[in-house]
Design an enzyme around this catalytic site. Sequence first.
Site, PDB file in Angstrom:
ATOM      1  CB  CYS A 381      23.111  76.944  56.419  1.00 55.96           C
ATOM      2  SG  CYS A 381      23.969  75.542  57.119  1.00 55.96           S
ATOM      3  NE  ARG A 410      31.258  72.389  61.125  1.00 59.63           N
ATOM      4  CZ  ARG A 410      30.369  71.554  60.642  1.00 59.63           C
ATOM      5  NH1 ARG A 410      30.322  70.324  61.118  1.00 59.63           N
ATOM      6  NH2 ARG A 410      29.529  71.919  59.708  1.00 59.63           N
ATOM      7  CD  GLN A 428      29.945  70.750  55.338  1.00 62.03           C
ATOM      8  OE1 GLN A 428      29.576  71.889  55.087  1.00 62.03           O
ATOM      9  NE2 GLN A 428      29.520  70.070  56.389  1.00 62.03           N
ATOM     10  CG  ASP A 430      26.557  72.543  52.506  1.00 58.42           C
ATOM     11  OD1 ASP A 430      25.600  71.779  52.621  1.00 58.42           O
ATOM     12  OD2 ASP A 430      26.740  73.538  53.231  1.00 58.42           O
ATOM     13  CG  HIS A 432      21.801  75.096  52.227  1.00 58.02           C
ATOM     14  ND1 HIS A 432      23.113  75.464  52.110  1.00 58.02           N
ATOM     15  CD2 HIS A 432      21.681  74.502  53.431  1.00 58.02           C
ATOM     16  CE1 HIS A 432      23.757  75.119  53.219  1.00 58.02           C
ATOM     17  NE2 HIS A 432      22.920  74.530  54.026  1.00 58.02           N
ATOM     18  CE  LYS A 512      19.892  63.840  62.245  1.00 59.57           C
ATOM     19  NZ  LYS A 512      21.137  64.317  62.827  1.00 59.57           N
ATOM     20  CG  HIS A 558      20.580  72.289  56.246  1.00 65.43           C
ATOM     21  ND1 HIS A 558      21.364  73.391  56.413  1.00 65.43           N
ATOM     22  CD2 HIS A 558      19.449  72.527  56.952  1.00 65.43           C
ATOM     23  CE1 HIS A 558      20.739  74.266  57.192  1.00 65.43           C
ATOM     24  NE2 HIS A 558      19.576  73.771  57.530  1.00 65.43           N
TER      25      HIS A 558
HETATM   26 ZN   LIG Z   1      23.314  73.712  55.838  1.00 70.12          ZN
END
Ligand SMILES: [Zn+2]
Length: 683
Positions: A381, A410, A428, A430, A432, A512, A558
């Site tokens: 992000c 992580r 991911q 991912d 945004h 969310k 996200h």
């Molecule tokens: Zn994010």
Amino acid sequence: MGPHWAFYNVSIYRKFTGEPMQKAAVKATHMSGPIRIAFPDGSMREFPSGVTGLEIAESISASLAKAAVALDVDGTLTDLTRPLTQDCAIKIVRRDDEAALELIRHDAAHVMAEAVQQLYPGTQVTIGPSIENGFYYDFARETPFSSEDLEKIEQRMHEIVDRGETFTCEVWDRKEAIAFFEEKGEVYKAELITDLPESETITVYRQGEWLDLCRGPHLPTTKHVGHAFKLMNVAGAYWRGDSSRAMLTRIYGTAWRNEKELQAYLTMLEEAEKRDHRKLGREMDLYHFQEEAQGSCFWHPKGYTIYLALEAYIRRRLRDAGYVEVKTPQLIDNKLWVASGHWGKFRENMFVVPDEVPNTEDEGPVISGEANLMALKPMNCPAHIQIFNQGIKSYRDLPIRMAEFGCCHRNEAHGALHGLMRVRQMTQDDAHIFCREDQITQEVKAFVELFYACYRDFGFEEIQIKLATRPEVRAGSDEVWDRAEKAMADALEVLGLPFEYAPGDGAFYGPKYEFHLKDAIGRSWQCGTCQLDFVLPERLGATYIGEDGAKHRPVMIHRAILGTLERFIGLFIENCAGKLPLWLASVQCVVATITSDADGYARQVHDALRAAGIRAELDLRNEKINYKVREHSVQKVPAMFVVGKREAEERTVAIRRLGEQAQNVVGLDKAIGDLALECQPPY
Ligand SMILES: [Zn+2]
Ligand SMILES: [Zn+2]
């Protein structure tokens, strides 16, 4: 909270008189005025203060009183015999209710602890909670338990259940409770009580001769636990999860409302074991993990083929949904993580490395005392905001949907790692979405549609959606939360999707959606995400110029469809027991010969398959065809073209599909044409 029971100050020694104290408490509190009790159907009735759930149930019907095991008071489960002294909303919990499961499991833990202390005197009890599908209890004992002990313990548990002892709650004086457990040699219990906050009432639950420090609540008697339980396995566990403290021996068990549920669960476990992605990953030669890179996957060619096919699928989906794709750095200076707030909140989960100053001589790099710290990104992000912040954005530029197959690290504890399901290095799907507040509904709606379309392509039909709303501790004003939660609810209503609220489960930075999907053997998985964020754009100074010419904050969404690719592959392999759909299978077709005189033809077939874009392999080994079929079945190859002398002469192939006995002889061109169509990804 907590009731002010009349026997609060009763001396510890009174507990040995045998009279159930709860009764006395009820009598004492019945004196005061009436209280108003709201029922689930909306009705309201008055009862004398001090009335118990059992008495209320009895006032409704004898059969309800018989079926009742606990009381839900304002959303909290309590003992049926606890006196109610305030207005409240109640639900009577029957033993068949889902809500009773937690009690059955917790009580089974108590019953197990009694059985263990009877059978193995000198064993100390520590803690024993209910968990998903069951319970455990941690014991302190010189010799750890072995699986051979379990049968014996289980037998004794059945006897204790049959004894039907009443669970009674007693409130003890703190000092006396500590002295009591110390005298019994139960040092762990004594430590637990010592560490409880002063405000906490010390309660003990008794079942016959045996008792345990416990907050409760419990079922009325040990008989209510029933016999649908089973002890599963033994494991080591540190006292209080602290590796510098004593190693305890933990016994896991499972408990259900009835035999049918227990059997269904055990069957599911058996099935899950057969489908375990770690086992299938080995058999199918997809990937491996090793000591030197814990939690980071070594993808083998076959596994990486699946990975790439999945990535390509999502990339096509995103491109057509108006996303742009970016790539951002792995190593980023901690200044950015400080600014984003991750350094403060997430520091112990990040891999941090010093930014070494290169030495001009060739003595290797020098780490200066003031070297900057860099961190491997745990999420993408903040990096995406850096791209957003390049140049000035106008309201007309929004929404910007920025995607990245972002590789993140992580620092998960070694013990928490689990094959592909829980890793330290993850990628991911991912993205945004930077948008204006008035675009939230439209953007989350489009995302949910995309999400469902993708999961349908993977054969997941049953998806539950929850809207997680504002938690107690949160950023942003209530008006902003009101609007955001409404926008997210509106989107689902427009789509006609039923959903539940998960009150208080939102992130501190915004509400969310949670997506829960059911797999082929009934397990539930939380996949993907869609979270609004009002905080990060502010922390990292993201703005756009509005229609009014002034600067505004974009909202950041996200979102991920598959979530972590590694985890998704793991769960998808388990979902289809390794039998991946053709478009995802690493080897889509094997050409296998019956005899070597078909070798030349088999090569031609193989070439033609490759030319048609099919991932094909050739098996010319001098082995029996049944042996070859078996071997490729273990590898879960979806299709085999079997060729012998006759097929070569007639230019045909005998098609064998995974899991089927029948062979279908088809002309070569048609066979390849049909298979090529089937190998097309769904999108
Ligand atoms: Zn994010
Ligand atoms: Zn307990």
